[in-house]
Design a protein around this motif. Structure first.
Motif, PDB file in Angstrom:
ATOM      1  N   SER A 184       0.848  -1.185   0.000  1.00 14.25           N
ATOM      2  CA  SER A 184       0.000   0.000   0.000  1.00 14.25           C
ATOM      3  C   SER A 184       0.887   1.238   0.000  1.00 14.25           C
ATOM      4  CB  SER A 184      -0.922   0.010   1.226  1.00 14.25           C
ATOM      5  OG  SER A 184      -1.752   1.156   1.197  1.00 14.25           O
ATOM      6  N   VAL A 185       0.988   1.875  -1.152  1.00 16.07           N
ATOM      7  CA  VAL A 185       1.852   3.037  -1.319  1.00 16.07           C
ATOM      8  C   VAL A 185       1.089   4.335  -1.042  1.00 16.07           C
ATOM      9  CG1 VAL A 185       3.114   4.367  -3.085  1.00 16.07           C
ATOM     10  CG2 VAL A 185       3.496   1.916  -2.840  1.00 16.07           C
ATOM     11  N   TYR A 186      -0.211   4.324  -1.315  1.00 13.79           N
ATOM     12  CA  TYR A 186      -1.019   5.493  -0.974  1.00 13.79           C
ATOM     13  C   TYR A 186      -2.451   5.049  -0.704  1.00 13.79           C
ATOM     14  CZ  TYR A 186      -2.798  10.230  -0.737  1.00 13.79           C
ATOM     15  OH  TYR A 186      -3.369  11.395  -0.289  1.00 13.79           O
ATOM     16  N   TYR A 187      -3.020   5.620   0.357  1.00 16.11           N
ATOM     17  CA  TYR A 187      -4.386   5.286   0.751  1.00 16.11           C
ATOM     18  C   TYR A 187      -5.047   6.553   1.271  1.00 16.11           C
ATOM     19  CZ  TYR A 187      -8.238   2.698   3.006  1.00 16.11           C
ATOM     20  OH  TYR A 187      -9.466   2.217   3.375  1.00 16.11           O
ATOM     21  N   PHE A 194     -14.413  10.565   9.851  1.00 21.05           N
ATOM     22  CA  PHE A 194     -12.988  10.304   9.932  1.00 21.05           C
ATOM     23  C   PHE A 194     -12.326  10.443   8.571  1.00 21.05           C
ATOM     24  CE2 PHE A 194     -14.995   7.693  13.236  1.00 21.05           C
ATOM     25  CZ  PHE A 194     -14.348   8.185  14.359  1.00 21.05           C
ATOM     26  N   LEU A 195     -11.018  10.576   8.607  1.00 22.88           N
ATOM     27  CA  LEU A 195     -10.196  10.543   7.410  1.00 22.88           C
ATOM     28  C   LEU A 195      -9.030   9.612   7.684  1.00 22.88           C
ATOM     29  CD1 LEU A 195      -9.084  11.590   4.664  1.00 22.88           C
ATOM     30  CD2 LEU A 195      -7.955  13.408   5.961  1.00 22.88           C
ATOM     31  N   ILE A 196      -8.840   8.635   6.802  1.00 18.55           N
ATOM     32  CA  ILE A 196      -7.702   7.735   6.922  1.00 18.55           C
ATOM     33  C   ILE A 196      -6.763   8.030   5.761  1.00 18.55           C
ATOM     34  CG2 ILE A 196      -6.925   5.337   7.032  1.00 18.55           C
ATOM     35  CD1 ILE A 196      -9.775   4.582   7.871  1.00 18.55           C
ATOM     36  N   SER A 202       5.166   6.067   5.610  1.00 13.86           N
ATOM     37  CA  SER A 202       4.506   6.688   6.763  1.00 13.86           C
ATOM     38  C   SER A 202       3.576   5.681   7.423  1.00 13.86           C
ATOM     39  CB  SER A 202       3.695   7.916   6.332  1.00 13.86           C
ATOM     40  OG  SER A 202       2.397   7.538   5.912  1.00 13.86           O
ATOM     41  N   PRO A 203       3.208   5.909   8.685  1.00 10.33           N
ATOM     42  CA  PRO A 203       2.185   5.070   9.324  1.00 10.33           C
ATOM     43  C   PRO A 203       0.816   5.332   8.698  1.00 10.33           C
ATOM     44  CG  PRO A 203       3.507   6.272  10.954  1.00 10.33           C
ATOM     45  CD  PRO A 203       3.780   6.890   9.613  1.00 10.33           C
ATOM     46  N   TRP A 204      -0.183   4.629   9.214  1.00  7.46           N
ATOM     47  CA  TRP A 204      -1.573   4.869   8.847  1.00  7.46           C
ATOM     48  C   TRP A 204      -2.151   5.835   9.876  1.00  7.46           C
ATOM     49  CZ3 TRP A 204      -4.145   2.200   4.755  1.00  7.46           C
ATOM     50  CH2 TRP A 204      -3.342   1.248   4.106  1.00  7.46           C
ATOM     51  N   HIS A 222      -0.183  -0.404  10.546  1.00  7.59           N
ATOM     52  CA  HIS A 222      -0.936  -1.250   9.618  1.00  7.59           C
ATOM     53  C   HIS A 222      -2.293  -0.600   9.367  1.00  7.59           C
ATOM     54  CE1 HIS A 222      -3.506  -2.691  12.920  1.00  7.59           C
ATOM     55  NE2 HIS A 222      -2.399  -2.758  13.634  1.00  7.59           N
ATOM     56  N   LYS A 223      -2.966  -1.053   8.342  1.00  7.07           N
ATOM     57  CA  LYS A 223      -4.260  -0.497   7.980  1.00  7.07           C
ATOM     58  C   LYS A 223      -5.283  -0.739   9.084  1.00  7.07           C
ATOM     59  CE  LYS A 223      -7.800  -0.838   4.360  1.00  7.07           C
ATOM     60  NZ  LYS A 223      -8.172  -1.497   3.082  1.00  7.07           N
TER      61      LYS A 223
END
Length: 265
Positions: A184-187, A194-196, A202-204, A222-223
């Protein structure tokens, strides 16, 4: 070599200091796309081979062609070597018609008389899969196997909904043998409250929306799971007894529309 950076950084917008790391909150969906592009360049330079870019907003898959054209600008200084795969022959044909002549190849994950083996050439050095879903899981796994060490970028994959494969043995097997192999390079996932957001290196980070601002409430390596989110929701409601106002909901919907307009330019 791709234009990139030896350390993880994003365009300057809003910075929240978390220990020795800094994470920047995208203030618009255009900014999220820009961050995703930058994170992808960094990951490619670092040698990541299975790159997953997730921007989760309503109906974004319907804008996949425009989003792809915006995203592949990171390869604009490259000669042939990029191949773009759409989920089916129809969407691939539309892209060929709308884009005209391109410096990259356009193909699809369909199986109408042409196998995946015959769609992957030695000259294909980077593979970009646009909005793939579990419907194409067989072709996707075959392509990953044939690609060997070549980078594969999964752009806005539709893997969030596991209902198409169920919640039993099949789903667990797909998770174990395939989804867990993706980096997961970008999420980016804005929710009502909320915003994740997560970027390569970087962390999540999970933020709580407070009217027009965000407050950092959680950081994980982790996610966040569905259980994590449910727990956060309970804690937030209990602590503040505050629901998202209609104004902030309206503002978010307006922002989505503005982003769609941006893609259609």
């Amino acid at each position: 070599m791709f234009i990139g950076h030896s350390s993880c950084r994003m365009p300057t917008v809003k910075i929240v200091v978390a220990g020795s790391n800094m994470i920047e909150i995208p203030v618009s969906l255009e900014q999220a796309v820009s961050q995703a592009k930058e994170a992808t360049k960094i990951a490619l330079e670092a040698g990541v081979k299975r790159i997953c870019i997730e921007i989760i907003i309503p109906e974004i898959a319907l804008q996949s062609q425009d989003l792809t054209l915006e995203f592949i600008s990171i390869f604009e200084n490259k000669e042939s070597g990029l191949k773009v795969f759409f989920p089916d022959t129809g969407s691939a044909a539309l892209a060929r018609r709308d884009w005209g002549k391109t410096i990259f190849e356009i193909s699809d994950l369909g199986n109408r008389g042409i196998t995946i083996e015959n769609k992957l050439l030695e000259t294909d050095q980077i593979l970009l899969l646009v909005a793939p879903s579990f419907t194409e899981i067989g072709a996707i796994e075959k392509l990953c196997s044939l690609a060997n060490n070549r980078p594969i970028i999964f752009l806005i994959p539709q893997f969030e909904d596991m209902s198409i494969v169920g919640i039993g043995y099949v789903a667990r097997e797909i998770q174990k043998r395939f989804l867990n192999t993706l980096e997961s390079v970008y999420y980016f996932h804005p929710l009502d409250e909320f915003l994740i957001v997560h970027s390569y290196c970087s962390p999540w980070y999970t933020y709580s929306r407070k009217e027009e601002s965000y407050q950092l409430i959680n950081k994980k390596n982790h996610k966040p799971s569905q259980e994590d989110l449910e727990s956060l929701i309970v804690n937030e409601v209990t602590a503040s007894n505050h629901n998202v106002s209609q104004l902030s909901r309206t503002g978010f919907l307006t922002e989505i529309q503005r982003f769609m307009n941006f893609l259609s330019k």
